[in-house]
Design a protein around this motif. Sequence first.
Motif, PDB file in Angstrom:
ATOM      1  N   GLY A 164      31.329  32.710  36.242  1.00 32.42           N
ATOM      2  CA  GLY A 164      29.910  33.168  36.364  1.00 32.42           C
ATOM      3  C   GLY A 164      29.766  33.872  37.429  1.00 32.42           C
ATOM      4  N   GLY A 165      30.748  34.261  38.184  1.00 38.78           N
ATOM      5  CA  GLY A 165      30.599  35.369  39.431  1.00 38.78           C
ATOM      6  C   GLY A 165      30.602  34.686  40.771  1.00 38.78           C
ATOM      7  N   LYS A 166      30.846  33.198  40.750  1.00 38.98           N
ATOM      8  CA  LYS A 166      30.948  32.638  42.025  1.00 38.98           C
ATOM      9  C   LYS A 166      32.176  33.207  42.651  1.00 38.98           C
ATOM     10  CE  LYS A 166      28.950  28.317  40.241  1.00 38.98           C
ATOM     11  NZ  LYS A 166      29.343  26.661  40.280  1.00 38.98           N
ATOM     12  N   ARG A 167      33.179  33.572  42.363  1.00 39.97           N
ATOM     13  CA  ARG A 167      34.368  34.290  42.838  1.00 39.97           C
ATOM     14  C   ARG A 167      34.753  35.441  41.789  1.00 39.97           C
ATOM     15  NH1 ARG A 167      39.486  32.710  45.743  1.00 39.97           N
ATOM     16  NH2 ARG A 167      38.207  31.122  46.599  1.00 39.97           N
ATOM     17  N   TRP A 168      34.780  36.761  42.311  1.00 40.14           N
ATOM     18  CA  TRP A 168      35.481  37.884  41.600  1.00 40.14           C
ATOM     19  C   TRP A 168      36.859  38.127  42.311  1.00 40.14           C
ATOM     20  CZ3 TRP A 168      33.310  40.677  37.698  1.00 40.14           C
ATOM     21  CH2 TRP A 168      32.036  40.446  37.280  1.00 40.14           C
ATOM     22  N   GLU A 169      37.804  38.302  41.570  1.00 35.29           N
ATOM     23  CA  GLU A 169      39.108  38.629  42.101  1.00 35.29           C
ATOM     24  C   GLU A 169      39.658  39.940  41.397  1.00 35.29           C
ATOM     25  OE1 GLU A 169      41.737  34.839  42.140  1.00 35.29           O
ATOM     26  OE2 GLU A 169      40.898  34.922  40.283  1.00 35.29           O
ATOM     27  N   VAL A 170      40.142  40.713  42.535  1.00 33.10           N
ATOM     28  CA  VAL A 170      40.888  41.984  41.797  1.00 33.10           C
ATOM     29  C   VAL A 170      42.147  41.485  41.141  1.00 33.10           C
ATOM     30  CG1 VAL A 170      42.156  44.287  42.780  1.00 33.10           C
ATOM     31  CG2 VAL A 170      40.157  43.196  43.851  1.00 33.10           C
ATOM     32  N   VAL A 171      42.078  41.593  39.732  1.00 32.06           N
ATOM     33  CA  VAL A 171      43.274  41.213  38.877  1.00 32.06           C
ATOM     34  C   VAL A 171      44.365  42.346  38.620  1.00 32.06           C
ATOM     35  CG1 VAL A 171      42.004  39.270  37.979  1.00 32.06           C
ATOM     36  CG2 VAL A 171      41.832  41.263  36.822  1.00 32.06           C
ATOM     37  N   GLY A 172      43.878  43.625  38.603  1.00 31.32           N
ATOM     38  CA  GLY A 172      44.695  44.387  38.147  1.00 31.32           C
ATOM     39  C   GLY A 172      44.177  45.827  38.221  1.00 31.32           C
ATOM     40  N   THR A 173      44.755  46.874  37.626  1.00 30.40           N
ATOM     41  CA  THR A 173      44.168  48.344  37.714  1.00 30.40           C
ATOM     42  C   THR A 173      44.158  48.807  36.195  1.00 30.40           C
ATOM     43  OG1 THR A 173      45.150  48.695  39.927  1.00 30.40           O
ATOM     44  CG2 THR A 173      44.506  50.731  38.400  1.00 30.40           C
ATOM     45  N   VAL A 174      42.893  49.317  35.731  1.00 34.42           N
ATOM     46  CA  VAL A 174      43.075  49.915  34.334  1.00 34.42           C
ATOM     47  C   VAL A 174      43.449  51.157  34.561  1.00 34.42           C
ATOM     48  CG1 VAL A 174      41.526  50.878  32.633  1.00 34.42           C
ATOM     49  CG2 VAL A 174      40.774  48.617  34.077  1.00 34.42           C
ATOM     50  N   PRO A 175      44.378  51.749  33.661  1.00 34.40           N
ATOM     51  CA  PRO A 175      45.202  53.187  33.513  1.00 34.40           C
ATOM     52  C   PRO A 175      43.984  54.173  33.533  1.00 34.40           C
ATOM     53  CG  PRO A 175      46.214  51.452  32.290  1.00 34.40           C
ATOM     54  CD  PRO A 175      45.057  50.867  32.515  1.00 34.40           C
ATOM     55  N   GLU A 176      44.509  55.377  33.681  1.00 30.72           N
ATOM     56  CA  GLU A 176      43.860  56.547  33.645  1.00 30.72           C
ATOM     57  C   GLU A 176      42.553  56.595  34.354  1.00 30.72           C
ATOM     58  OE1 GLU A 176      44.660  58.986  31.499  1.00 30.72           O
ATOM     59  OE2 GLU A 176      45.994  57.950  30.339  1.00 30.72           O
ATOM     60  N   GLN A 177      43.071  56.387  35.868  1.00 36.94           N
ATOM     61  CA  GLN A 177      41.838  56.234  37.027  1.00 36.94           C
ATOM     62  C   GLN A 177      41.057  57.365  36.863  1.00 36.94           C
ATOM     63  OE1 GLN A 177      44.225  55.959  40.459  1.00 36.94           O
ATOM     64  NE2 GLN A 177      45.358  53.989  39.941  1.00 36.94           N
ATOM     65  N   GLY A 178      39.785  57.023  37.178  1.00 29.92           N
ATOM     66  CA  GLY A 178      38.671  57.968  37.003  1.00 29.92           C
ATOM     67  C   GLY A 178      38.114  58.515  35.717  1.00 29.92           C
ATOM     68  N   GLN A 179      39.066  58.068  34.823  1.00 32.33           N
ATOM     69  CA  GLN A 179      38.813  58.304  33.111  1.00 32.33           C
ATOM     70  C   GLN A 179      38.897  57.161  32.168  1.00 32.33           C
ATOM     71  OE1 GLN A 179      40.835  61.938  31.998  1.00 32.33           O
ATOM     72  NE2 GLN A 179      40.812  62.706  34.317  1.00 32.33           N
ATOM     73  N   ALA A 180      38.765  55.901  32.859  1.00 35.46           N
ATOM     74  CA  ALA A 180      38.931  54.838  32.283  1.00 35.46           C
ATOM     75  C   ALA A 180      38.178  54.740  30.825  1.00 35.46           C
ATOM     76  CB  ALA A 180      38.675  53.504  33.019  1.00 35.46           C
ATOM     77  N   GLY A 181      38.624  54.204  29.905  1.00 36.33           N
ATOM     78  CA  GLY A 181      37.808  54.352  28.554  1.00 36.33           C
ATOM     79  C   GLY A 181      36.972  53.039  28.439  1.00 36.33           C
ATOM     80  N   PHE A 182      36.304  53.020  27.560  1.00 35.25           N
ATOM     81  CA  PHE A 182      34.913  51.795  27.348  1.00 35.25           C
ATOM     82  C   PHE A 182      35.890  50.307  27.365  1.00 35.25           C
ATOM     83  CE2 PHE A 182      33.798  55.791  25.225  1.00 35.25           C
ATOM     84  CZ  PHE A 182      32.793  56.217  26.192  1.00 35.25           C
ATOM     85  N   LEU A 183      35.608  49.749  28.370  1.00 37.21           N
ATOM     86  CA  LEU A 183      36.337  48.484  28.492  1.00 37.21           C
ATOM     87  C   LEU A 183      35.603  47.419  27.602  1.00 37.21           C
ATOM     88  CD1 LEU A 183      38.378  46.816  30.254  1.00 37.21           C
ATOM     89  CD2 LEU A 183      36.248  46.192  32.005  1.00 37.21           C
TER      90      LEU A 183
END
Length: 409
Positions: A144-163
């Motif tokens: 629920g947001g108590k902890r946010w983790e960096v889990v990876g990187t979405v490709p197409e940096q700066g032009q990421a599609g609709f997640l």
Amino acid sequence: MKKKTSVWVLLLAVAIVTAGCETGSQTGQTAQNEQKGATSAQANGSGTTVDTPKIGGQATTDTTIAKVRMDNITALRLIDGQSAWIGGNGWIARTDTAASGSVGSTWNVQYQGQGTVQQIFALNGQQAWAVMADSGSLLATRDGGKRWEVVGTVPEQGQAGFLHFVSSKEGFSGNQYTKDGGQSWSSLPVPGHLVGQPYYHDRQNGWAVTQDTDRSFQILHTVNGGQKWTTVMSRTTEAPLNGAIIRSVERGNAWIELVGDTGMNQTSYSLWHTADSGQSWRAVLANATAGGGPAPGISQQENQVPKNEGTAPGMLYAVNSRTAWMGGYCAPCDKPNTIGWTTDGGKTWNNGKQGFDGYGGQQIGMANAKEGWAIFSDSEQAPVMYTTSDGGQHWTQSHVFDKPVASGS
């Protein structure tokens, strides 16, 4: 009359990378870099420590971070009619049902870091993901947001599609696919001559807009994971497309916005809908403008297609196979933002009677066909949040955020 004629450029860019869907939706905005693998823990405005660990690492503690200034909202994602996440420049915050006060009147900052939040997607009230612009860093929470983790990187940096995620592990961003919650991504096949980002509803079903000549475009559909793409609509156009936004909230169902030419602070666009895998299409909106020319794919003879308010497109948000919302924007208008909608699959269009301030970003989120939120930002004035509980017939001001520092506040 207050005029900020240059803002339409930013808003159009925002609209092309934004919008959300109730079943697998996402919001996206223009943003800045996020440092990948950063390890920190910060205090929010109420003094609560927020852990932000690096990939595979443990969080450290630093409670000296200053209170977040919410002076520009770049992402909005509703959980239900009372709860939501928002994001901005280096922060993510959440609001929930309060014993007293208006909806969204109190926000708890859960994450602080570098970069700007581009998109937020929530699978439910516990599991959510956030994309940081340019770097494509992907943050996730399972509590629920108590902890946010960096889990990876979405490709197409700066032009990421609709997640959007269809389960806790399986998600999509354009034609990028993850089966481990966003830690790693692989590419799904797409046709050539793409306009905008393709959209995979699930692992097998996808949509794409292509343009191999300046005078025509095609909408393509796949039902076998991109191994074969079938043209389901082809139309002529007076000018090349400058963008495409695709939303697919149910299998075989799609809402597709086609962005045309721009001139004199006006942008032409059209909105299309299919409920039968592309066998038939309905022209939902045809916004031709003097500066931008004809609406893409709409002939002069098709003059019965409804028109959305404004001189440029705002945010597209699809709720289900029958209900979709579309913001409008008018740079030279005193109230530049408007909101329209359909609840019958595009057979009829309703233009809201209210106009809203804000010459910056436009965020629209819907919990269902009746309950929705809208937030309008501005370079000089504080962002303002409005809510509706009657399907857009009436919008009520619910919260005013922080005034930008540049304005002298």
